[in-house]
Design an enzyme around this catalytic site. Structure first.
Site, short mmCIF file in Angstrom:
data_model
loop_
_atom_site.label_atom_id
_atom_site.label_comp_id
_atom_site.label_asym_id
_atom_site.label_seq_id
_atom_site.Cartn_x
_atom_site.Cartn_y
_atom_site.Cartn_z
CE1 TYR A 249 1.88 -29.64 4.96
CE2 TYR A 249 1.75 -28.05 3.02
CZ TYR A 249 1.09 -28.82 4.11
OH TYR A 249 -0.07 -28.60 4.38
CG ASP B 35 4.95 -31.17 -3.95
OD1 ASP B 35 4.75 -30.24 -4.75
OD2 ASP B 35 4.61 -31.37 -2.82
CE LYS C 43 2.34 -22.93 -1.42
NZ LYS C 43 2.69 -24.38 -0.89
C1 LIG Z 1 1.99 -25.61 -0.42
C2 LIG Z 1 2.30 -26.82 -0.71
C3 LIG Z 1 1.73 -28.13 -0.87
C4 LIG Z 1 0.02 -27.93 -0.57
O1 LIG Z 1 -0.53 -26.99 -1.24
P1 LIG Z 1 -1.80 -26.33 -0.81
O2 LIG Z 1 -2.57 -25.66 -1.91
O3 LIG Z 1 -1.64 -25.55 0.29
O4 LIG Z 1 -2.88 -27.47 -0.42
C5 LIG Z 1 1.96 -29.12 -1.33
N1 LIG Z 1 3.53 -29.37 -1.73
C6 LIG Z 1 4.22 -28.27 -1.54
C7 LIG Z 1 5.71 -28.38 -1.98
C8 LIG Z 1 3.91 -26.94 -1.06
O5 LIG Z 1 4.88 -26.18 -0.84
#
Ligand SMILES: *Cc1c(COP(=O)(O)O)cnc(C)c1O
Length: 425
Positions: A143, A238, A266
């Protein structure tokens, strides 16, 4: 007597789609109604009925030192009296960028955003601008936020709801998103050969957290690094989940592999809405106003968000034992849970790295999304509700990693293991 949680959920659905502002909160994959949180402190959440829960979500990562962490709260309160946003630069942003650069390898320039979604969306745009190519590769079950281009085989939230293709994402956009199974280096090589000189970027969660916790196979990330070097492709890590969680310098540092661009979210915001993307000088110089890749944000680098994030990162940076302690606690939990499940004859695979861990009900290894989806996820539902009833708040989906925070005491971990011991399949 009906629960305040149920009353609030009924009300919420009158005003908010599905009663929640982010889908996974709705408990769709585990059934039942979500609980509504009133407050949190340390390792605990308290719901609308004042019931206490040991928290294994940590706001999906940020609360790595526990909820309402005092230095962060104090910093936010002090900054709030000085104004909440200016629309002009501040010294706080310089401090934040400099601190991140000192902690994370391989970041020459960094731009703040207000979410992980924005960070990933922007990093992809920069990679495309830099290479002049359009297509990119992502991995099934990873994601990267909810920007259109990434909503193809997007992991936890979509998997939970059984959504494969998202209405509203145009075919033209989706066609530039190429997907392969996580840990399948050969499939990547094949795709790259098939789309020679068309691929701008490979984006990957270096340790996946959105199909449960899935570790990169030996050589997988190194292989991606080599393909990117050979083919003029931008490698994007990411690290929205792994950044500042697996190590001070995130997965790049822990696994000793450098990406070209890296995205954060996060933990970086300590619970405030923050994301960031950064990386190599030559690539980041494409970003406006230095270059032509436009990227902006009214609240990017917001002073309250910056002071909160800075304060937390500074604590992580100066606490030499933190990551060792967190890892020891998580291994303790893993071993305790594994023993209980073995005693019960419940087949289980527990994946863990640092403070990320996930429990999969299966006899098999879980190395990609198909493996995670093939587990006994009905049993996970039962387990989730068994634990919730006993005051233990696990992520409400088998496709989510659990996140430990350092406010958790061994006593909390024992309670979690003991609660598991009373579970019957
Ligand atoms: C949570 C998440 C996102 C998105 O971040 P948001 O602050 O919810 O937009 C992108 N990449 C990874 C790996 C994530 O866990």
């Amino acid at each position: 007597m009906s629960s305040q949680n149920d009353i609030l959920f009924a009300k919420a659905q009158l005003h908010i789609p599905g009663g929640v502002n982010s889908p996974v909160r709705a408990f769709k994959s585990v059934g039942g109604n979500p609980i509504f949180i009133k407050k949190a402190n340390g390792a605990y959440l308290y719901d609308a009925d004042d019931k206490q829960y040991i928290d294994y979500i940590a706001s999906w990562g940020p609360m790595i030192l526990g909820h309402a962490y005092e230095p962060v709260i104090n910093a936010i309160q002090q900054q709030a009296t000085l104004g909440t946003s200016y629309g002009a630069p501040t010294e706080l942003e310089i401090n934040m960028a400099a601190l991140i650069k000192s902690m994370a390898p391989n970041v020459d320039l960094i731009r703040m955003t207000s979410s992980g979604t924005e960070a990933c969306m922007s990093a992809l745009r920069v990679a495309r601008g830099y290479t002049g190519k359009n297509k990119f590769i992502k991995f099934e079950g990873c994601y990267h936020g909810h920007a259109d281009a990434f909503l193809v085989k997007g992991g936890s939230g979509m998997a939970t709801l059984g959504i494969e293709t998202v209405p509203g994402v145009s075919e033209a956009v989706a066609n530039d998103t190429l997907t392969v199974a996580y840990n399948d280096l050969e499939a990547v090589q094949h795709l790259v050969a098939l789309h020679k000189n068309e691929i701008a970027a490979i984006i990957v969660e270096p340790v996946a957290g959105n199909m449960g916790c899935i570790l990169p196979a030996p050589g997988f990330l190194e292989g991606l690094r080599k393909i990117c070097d050979d083919e003029n492709i931008v490698l994007i890590f990411d690290e929205v989940m792994t950044g500042f969680r697996l190590a001070k310098g995130g997965a790049q540092q822990l696994l000793n592999i450098n990406a070209d661009l890296v995205t954060y979210g996060k933990v970086i915001g300590a619970g405030m809405p923050v994301g960031a993307f950064g990386g190599k000088q030559a690539i980041m110089e494409c970003v406006a106003p230095l270059g032509k890749v436009y990227q902006a944000g009214t609240l990017s680098g917001n002073p309250i968000a910056m002071i909160a994030g800075y304060t937390l990162l500074n604590e992580l940076n100066t606490n030499d034992d933190l990551y060792t302690e967190l890892n020891a606690k998580t291994v303790y939990l893993k071993d305790g849970l594994a023993k209980v499940f073995i005693d019960k004859n419940i087949p289980v695979t527990i994946n863990q790295l640092g403070s990320m861990i996930s429990v999969h009900f299966t006899n098999n290894e879980v190395n990609n999304f198909a493996d995670a989806a093939a587990c006994n996820n009905e049993l996970f539902k039962k387990y989730f509700h068994h634990m919730l009833a006993q005051g233990i708040y696990l992520p409400p989906s088998p496709f989510e990693s659990w996140f430990l925070n350092n406010a958790l005491r061994y006593d909390d971990l024992d309670k979690t293991i003991n609660a598991t011991a009373t579970f019957t399949a």
